[in-house]
Design a protein around this motif. Structure first.
Motif, PDB file in Angstrom:
ATOM      1  N   ARG A 159      13.612  -5.546   5.573  1.00 59.51           N
ATOM      2  CA  ARG A 159      14.369  -5.085   4.212  1.00 59.51           C
ATOM      3  C   ARG A 159      14.092  -6.121   3.085  1.00 59.51           C
ATOM      4  N   ASP A 160      13.929  -7.309   3.285  1.00 55.84           N
ATOM      5  CA  ASP A 160      13.516  -8.290   2.200  1.00 55.84           C
ATOM      6  C   ASP A 160      12.011  -8.157   1.544  1.00 55.84           C
ATOM      7  N   GLU A 161      11.048  -7.580   2.294  1.00 51.02           N
ATOM      8  CA  GLU A 161       9.715  -7.127   2.033  1.00 51.02           C
ATOM      9  C   GLU A 161       9.966  -6.052   1.245  1.00 51.02           C
ATOM     10  N   ILE A 162      10.612  -4.969   1.702  1.00 53.70           N
ATOM     11  CA  ILE A 162      10.823  -4.018   0.878  1.00 53.70           C
ATOM     12  C   ILE A 162      11.422  -3.909  -0.474  1.00 53.70           C
ATOM     13  N   GLU A 163      12.455  -4.629  -0.420  1.00 53.55           N
ATOM     14  CA  GLU A 163      13.202  -4.910  -1.827  1.00 53.55           C
ATOM     15  C   GLU A 163      12.382  -5.839  -2.780  1.00 53.55           C
ATOM     16  N   ALA A 164      11.837  -6.947  -2.327  1.00 53.68           N
ATOM     17  CA  ALA A 164      10.788  -7.575  -2.988  1.00 53.68           C
ATOM     18  C   ALA A 164       9.750  -6.855  -3.647  1.00 53.68           C
ATOM     19  N   ASN A 166       0.740  -1.128  -0.150  1.00 52.28           N
ATOM     20  CA  ASN A 166       0.058  -0.091   0.080  1.00 52.28           C
ATOM     21  C   ASN A 166       0.872   1.146   0.003  1.00 52.28           C
ATOM     22  N   TYR A 167       2.218   1.220   0.185  1.00 52.00           N
ATOM     23  CA  TYR A 167       2.807   2.271   0.254  1.00 52.00           C
ATOM     24  C   TYR A 167       3.307   2.837  -1.143  1.00 52.00           C
ATOM     25  N   SER A 168       3.238   4.352  -1.342  1.00 53.39           N
ATOM     26  CA  SER A 168       3.636   4.765  -2.713  1.00 53.39           C
ATOM     27  C   SER A 168       5.012   4.721  -2.775  1.00 53.39           C
ATOM     28  N   ASP A 169       5.277   4.759  -4.247  1.00 55.26           N
ATOM     29  CA  ASP A 169       6.712   4.624  -4.750  1.00 55.26           C
ATOM     30  C   ASP A 169       7.748   5.251  -3.870  1.00 55.26           C
ATOM     31  N   ALA A 170       7.238   6.525  -3.690  1.00 59.19           N
ATOM     32  CA  ALA A 170       8.205   7.411  -2.946  1.00 59.19           C
ATOM     33  C   ALA A 170       8.378   6.968  -1.484  1.00 59.19           C
ATOM     34  N   ALA A 171       7.403   6.573  -0.880  1.00 60.35           N
ATOM     35  CA  ALA A 171       7.300   6.078   0.742  1.00 60.35           C
ATOM     36  C   ALA A 171       8.083   4.771   0.772  1.00 60.35           C
ATOM     37  N   LEU A 172       7.810   3.948  -0.174  1.00 55.65           N
ATOM     38  CA  LEU A 172       8.761   2.693  -0.246  1.00 55.65           C
ATOM     39  C   LEU A 172      10.165   2.964  -0.543  1.00 55.65           C
ATOM     40  N   ALA A 173      10.695   3.891  -1.332  1.00 56.99           N
ATOM     41  CA  ALA A 173      11.955   4.253  -1.341  1.00 56.99           C
ATOM     42  C   ALA A 173      12.520   4.934  -0.025  1.00 56.99           C
ATOM     43  N   GLU A 174      11.588   5.555   0.660  1.00 59.35           N
ATOM     44  CA  GLU A 174      12.113   6.305   1.853  1.00 59.35           C
ATOM     45  C   GLU A 174      12.446   5.188   2.903  1.00 59.35           C
ATOM     46  N   GLN A 175      11.680   4.145   2.956  1.00 61.96           N
ATOM     47  CA  GLN A 175      11.591   3.219   3.748  1.00 61.96           C
ATOM     48  C   GLN A 175      12.809   2.387   3.400  1.00 61.96           C
ATOM     49  N   HIS A 176      13.237   2.117   2.196  1.00 60.82           N
ATOM     50  CA  HIS A 176      14.510   1.532   2.031  1.00 60.82           C
ATOM     51  C   HIS A 176      15.678   2.060   2.441  1.00 60.82           C
ATOM     52  N   THR A 177      15.496   3.527   1.977  1.00 59.45           N
ATOM     53  CA  THR A 177      16.501   4.270   2.583  1.00 59.45           C
ATOM     54  C   THR A 177      16.864   4.417   3.887  1.00 59.45           C
ATOM     55  N   ALA A 178      15.652   4.556   4.801  1.00 60.64           N
ATOM     56  CA  ALA A 178      15.745   4.551   6.146  1.00 60.64           C
ATOM     57  C   ALA A 178      16.523   3.234   6.901  1.00 60.64           C
ATOM     58  N   VAL A 179      16.053   2.132   6.138  1.00 56.90           N
ATOM     59  CA  VAL A 179      16.924   0.817   6.592  1.00 56.90           C
ATOM     60  C   VAL A 179      18.393   1.074   6.336  1.00 56.90           C
ATOM     61  N   ALA A 180      18.773   1.344   5.030  1.00 55.96           N
ATOM     62  CA  ALA A 180      20.116   1.511   4.852  1.00 55.96           C
ATOM     63  C   ALA A 180      20.956   2.501   5.936  1.00 55.96           C
ATOM     64  N   GLN A 181      20.497   3.547   6.230  1.00 53.72           N
ATOM     65  CA  GLN A 181      20.813   4.513   7.034  1.00 53.72           C
ATOM     66  C   GLN A 181      20.971   4.030   8.442  1.00 53.72           C
TER      67      GLN A 181
END
Length: 67
Positions: free
Chosen positions: A48-53, A5-20
């Motif tokens: 991380r796996d769920e976001i990257e999938a 349900n995340y927008s593309d931008a929110a999904l990318a932000e979540q991925h960046t947050a995990v990396a940070q």
């Protein structure tokens, strides 16, 4: 909210947050506890796996987080 349900931008932000969070834990002084416990708590790798999938499913380019 479920990850699909995340927008593309929110999904990318979540991925960046995990990396940070991983970067901050790895940069921490050896004399203090990890702030986030990214490497020690399995939930982080599952998240991380769920976001990257989902990023892959949407064909959104990303740099995989490796640990």
């Amino acid at each position: 909210m479920p990850i699909p349900n995340y927008s593309d931008a929110a999904l990318a932000e979540q991925h960046t947050a995990v990396a940070q969070c991983l970067f901050e834990d790895d940069s921490a002084s050896p004399w203090r506890d990890w702030e986030y416990g990214v490497r020690s708590q399995r939930d982080w790798s599952i998240h991380r796996d769920e976001i990257e999938a989902e990023l892959t499913r949407r064909e959104i380019p990303f740099m995989p987080i490796v640990w």
